[in-house]
Write an enzyme that holds these catalytic residues in place. Structure first.
Site, PDB file in Angstrom:
ATOM      1  CG  ASP A  56      -5.772  -4.167   5.006  1.00  0.00           C
ATOM      2  OD1 ASP A  56      -6.997  -4.206   4.761  1.00  0.00           O
ATOM      3  OD2 ASP A  56      -5.023  -3.274   4.562  1.00  0.00           O
ATOM      4  CG  ASN A 100      -2.105  -1.044   0.893  1.00  0.00           C
ATOM      5  OD1 ASN A 100      -2.297  -1.483  -0.246  1.00  0.00           O
ATOM      6  ND2 ASN A 100      -2.801  -1.466   1.943  1.00  0.00           N
TER       7      ASN A 100
HETATM    8  N1  EPU Z   1     -14.167   6.330   3.485  1.00  0.00           N
HETATM    9  C1  EPU Z   1     -15.171   7.245   3.292  1.00  0.00           C
HETATM   10  N2  EPU Z   1     -14.975   8.221   2.356  1.00  0.00           N
HETATM   11  C2  EPU Z   1     -13.845   8.311   1.615  1.00  0.00           C
HETATM   12  C3  EPU Z   1     -12.815   7.367   1.828  1.00  0.00           C
HETATM   13  C4  EPU Z   1     -13.015   6.384   2.774  1.00  0.00           C
HETATM   14  O1  EPU Z   1     -16.209   7.200   3.948  1.00  0.00           O
HETATM   15  O2  EPU Z   1     -13.731   9.207   0.791  1.00  0.00           O
HETATM   16  C5  EPU Z   1     -14.338   5.286   4.511  1.00  0.00           C
HETATM   17  C6  EPU Z   1     -14.317   3.877   3.909  1.00  0.00           C
HETATM   18  O3  EPU Z   1     -15.596   3.494   3.444  1.00  0.00           O
HETATM   19  C7  EPU Z   1     -13.827   3.047   5.069  1.00  0.00           C
HETATM   20  C8  EPU Z   1     -12.880   4.000   5.825  1.00  0.00           C
HETATM   21  O4  EPU Z   1     -13.216   5.320   5.376  1.00  0.00           O
HETATM   22  O5  EPU Z   1     -14.905   2.745   5.913  1.00  0.00           O
HETATM   23  C9  EPU Z   1     -11.398   3.773   5.573  1.00  0.00           C
HETATM   24  O6  EPU Z   1     -11.117   3.778   4.175  1.00  0.00           O
HETATM   25  P1  EPU Z   1      -9.693   4.222   3.593  1.00  0.00           P
HETATM   26  O7  EPU Z   1      -9.917   5.365   2.663  1.00  0.00           O
HETATM   27  O8  EPU Z   1      -8.725   4.392   4.712  1.00  0.00           O
HETATM   28  O9  EPU Z   1      -9.293   2.956   2.724  1.00  0.00           O
HETATM   29  P2  EPU Z   1      -8.528   2.928   1.356  1.00  0.00           P
HETATM   30  O10 EPU Z   1      -7.554   4.043   1.283  1.00  0.00           O
HETATM   31  O11 EPU Z   1      -9.495   2.745   0.234  1.00  0.00           O
HETATM   32  C10 EPU Z   1      -6.514   1.528   2.231  1.00  0.00           C
HETATM   33  C11 EPU Z   1      -5.861   0.231   1.852  1.00  0.00           C
HETATM   34  C12 EPU Z   1      -6.764  -0.933   2.261  1.00  0.00           C
HETATM   35  C13 EPU Z   1      -7.055  -0.854   3.758  1.00  0.00           C
HETATM   36  C14 EPU Z   1      -7.624   0.534   4.125  1.00  0.00           C
HETATM   37  C15 EPU Z   1      -7.799   0.732   5.609  1.00  0.00           C
HETATM   38  C16 EPU Z   1      -4.632   0.880  -0.103  1.00  0.00           C
HETATM   39  C17 EPU Z   1      -4.453   0.769  -1.578  1.00  0.00           C
HETATM   40  N3  EPU Z   1      -5.646   0.201   0.422  1.00  0.00           N
HETATM   41  O12 EPU Z   1      -7.736   1.572   1.489  1.00  0.00           O
HETATM   42  O13 EPU Z   1      -6.000  -2.101   2.013  1.00  0.00           O
HETATM   43  O14 EPU Z   1      -7.994  -1.831   4.121  1.00  0.00           O
HETATM   44  O15 EPU Z   1      -6.737   1.567   3.636  1.00  0.00           O
HETATM   45  O16 EPU Z   1      -6.581   0.598   6.270  1.00  0.00           O
HETATM   46  O17 EPU Z   1      -3.850   1.532   0.570  1.00  0.00           O
HETATM   47  C18 EPU Z   1      -5.589  -4.327   1.449  1.00  0.00           C
HETATM   48  O18 EPU Z   1      -4.388  -4.056   1.391  1.00  0.00           O
HETATM   49  O19 EPU Z   1      -6.028  -5.505   1.408  1.00  0.00           O
HETATM   50  C19 EPU Z   1      -6.555  -3.243   1.531  1.00  0.00           C
HETATM   51  C20 EPU Z   1      -7.818  -3.370   1.229  1.00  0.00           C
END
Ligand code: EPU
Length: 424
Positions: free
Chosen positions: A309, A23
């Site tokens: 994760d 990530n």
């Molecule tokens: N959320 C919102 N609005 C937004 C963005 C997120 O409501 O605009 C909510 C999401 O629905 C969720 C929470 O905030 O409930 C956290 O989401 P986040 O944006 O932190 O997740 P992400 O950036 O899409 C990254 C990792 C994920 C990991 C999450 C949480 C990457 C590419 N992916 O996702 O990793 O689960 O952070 O730590 O960095 C994995 O590696 O298997 C994976 C899914």
């Protein structure tokens, strides 16, 4: 259809080396759009998300060279704004970082709506909030082919933005858009994950002025230009945690290297609570287990809480612990999709109506079955379950696992696992 075949019941013993953090890598790969120069990236994980990330950059006009398995050179001088290919972008969640990086460099951005693992609704409203705070007009085109368009006529202008939810993606995207903005941007309620810090360190090594990464307030003083750099990605704490759990589940002993122990503190603490021995070294961790595990309660939270994760992998340990454990999901709506697969292996798990809490009644043993890797970490969990189960397990949909775990069959076989990748 490719599959893994695992003959379970062998304790894992030996040494296993963790690769670079997926990530952090996927964020930094797209961040190089801002450099407008040549960068060398080292300790990249050897996974399909990295290959796909560079393929996207290449099709946008970057010069990409793979120097060795984990090192790439990328020159983004001639990248064309808005040229990311729809099909590739749809495959990969992290492709939304193209938006922040293009906005930061060109004052406009255009890309397909991102894909990725299915954990229920995955909104990007906080990313959009960040872009709008910097002066962007954002249009989401919802049609058969969904696109996102951002425009900042005079380029992004620094501002203060408060994130309503703690989001890794929105924090990183806002940093990317603000790095070359005019003026100062402050992100409040920012995500504190190690990959946010690694991204900020990469950008600072390229001439950016970012402070506070790793806390919930990040300050970005915009700079006019970045330059090329030579950067080494941090180790993957989730890959490390997955092998720690594999050692615990099989009653084995693994010495896991290329680890930053601080990043896995909560995983270590929960394993110790279950009766597993965890010894930390400067850049390694030794996990030793008799296979006898006490039940525990865990709630996943943003960093420094227990990582979401690691929810599915921790669920496997709870399946075979000596009593009842509770696992609460504090980040995603739909993280327990793996439960149905573990039930096929004899697990006793109840997910409550909210879909955010599961009760695990420990069973004596899991049994081999035909299961699916329904997403990346669910896939890691069924591998761990198969390693400790009695009999043979066949795992399909393994493309999800190969997105995020490098050389997983080779690494596990080297420590005694009987796992084979069958290509059909
Ligand atoms: N959320 C919102 N609005 C937004 C963005 C997120 O409501 O605009 C909510 C999401 O629905 C969720 C929470 O905030 O409930 C956290 O989401 P986040 O944006 O932190 O997740 P992400 O950036 O899409 C990254 C990792 C994920 C990991 C999450 C949480 C990457 C590419 N992916 O996702 O990793 O689960 O952070 O730590 O960095 C994995 O590696 O298997 C994976 C899914």
């Amino acid at each position: 259809m490719d599959k893994f075949v695992v003959k379970g019941g062998r304790a894992l013993r030996g040494e296993i080396e963790v690769g670079g953090m997926k990530n952090a890598a996927v964020a930094i790969i797209f961040a190089t759009i801002l450099n407008e120069d040549k960068c060398i990236l080292r300790n990249l994980p050897d996974i399909s998300d990295v290959v796909d990330g560079f393929a996207i950059l290449e099709s946008m006009g970057a010069l990409v060279e793979r120097i060795d398995k984990t090192t790439y050179s990328v020159d983004t001088t001639n990248v064309v704004c808005g040229s990311s290919p729809y099909e590739y972008v749809r495959k990969m969640r992290a492709s939304y970082y193209i938006l922040g990086a293009e906005l930061g460099r060109f004052g406009k951005a255009h890309t397909a709506y991102p894909g990725g693992c299915d954990f229920g609704v995955r909104p990007i409203d906080q990313h959009i909030k960040g872009f709008k705070a910097l002066g962007a007009d954002v249009v989401c085109l919802e049609s058969e082919k969904s696109f996102i368009d951002c425009t900042c006529e005079a380029g992004p202008i620094g501002n203060t933005v408060y994130m309503d939810v703690v989001s890794v993606g929105a924090t990183i995207n806002t940093i990317l858009a603000a790095t070359r903005a005019s003026g100062i941007t402050i992100i409040e309620n920012a995500a504190r994950e190690p990959h946010v810090v690694d991204l900020a360190n990469f950008l600072n090594a390229s001439g950016a002025m970012i402070s506070g990464a790793g806390t919930d307030t990040i300050k970005i003083k915009g700079v006019e230009k970045l330059h090329g750099t030579d950067y080494t990605i941090i180790p993957d704490m989730i890959e490390a945690g997955t092998y720690m759990i594999a050692a615990a589940a099989t009653g084995g002993e693994l010495y896991i290297t290329n680890v930053i122990p601080k990043h896995i503190d909560t995983i270590s603490a929960k394993l110790v609570e279950m009766g597993v021995s965890v010894e930390e070294y400067d850049e390694a961790v030794r996990v030793k287990s008799t296979g006898k595990l006490s039940p525990i309660d865990v709630k996943t939270l943003p960093y420094p809480g227990f990582p979401t994760d690691m929810n599915p992998q921790m669920g496997v340990l709870m399946c075979i612990a000596d009593g009842t454990s509770i696992l609460r999901e504090g980040v995603w709506d739909n993280r327990f999709r793996y439960v149905e697969e573990l039930k096929l292996m004899g697990a006793d798990i109840q997910v409550d109506q909210s879909g955010k809490m599961a009760t695990f009644k420990g069973v004596d043993k899991l049994t081999g079955a035909q299961v699916r890797a329904v997403d990346l970490r669910a896939g890691a969990a069924v591998i761990v379950a198969a390693l400790c189960a009695v009999g043979t397990t066949e795992i399909t949909q393994i493309q999800h696992i190969l997105r995020g775990y490098e050389n997983i069959t080779e690494k596990l076989r080297a420590v005694g696992a009987d796992i084979t990748l069958i290509q059909e």
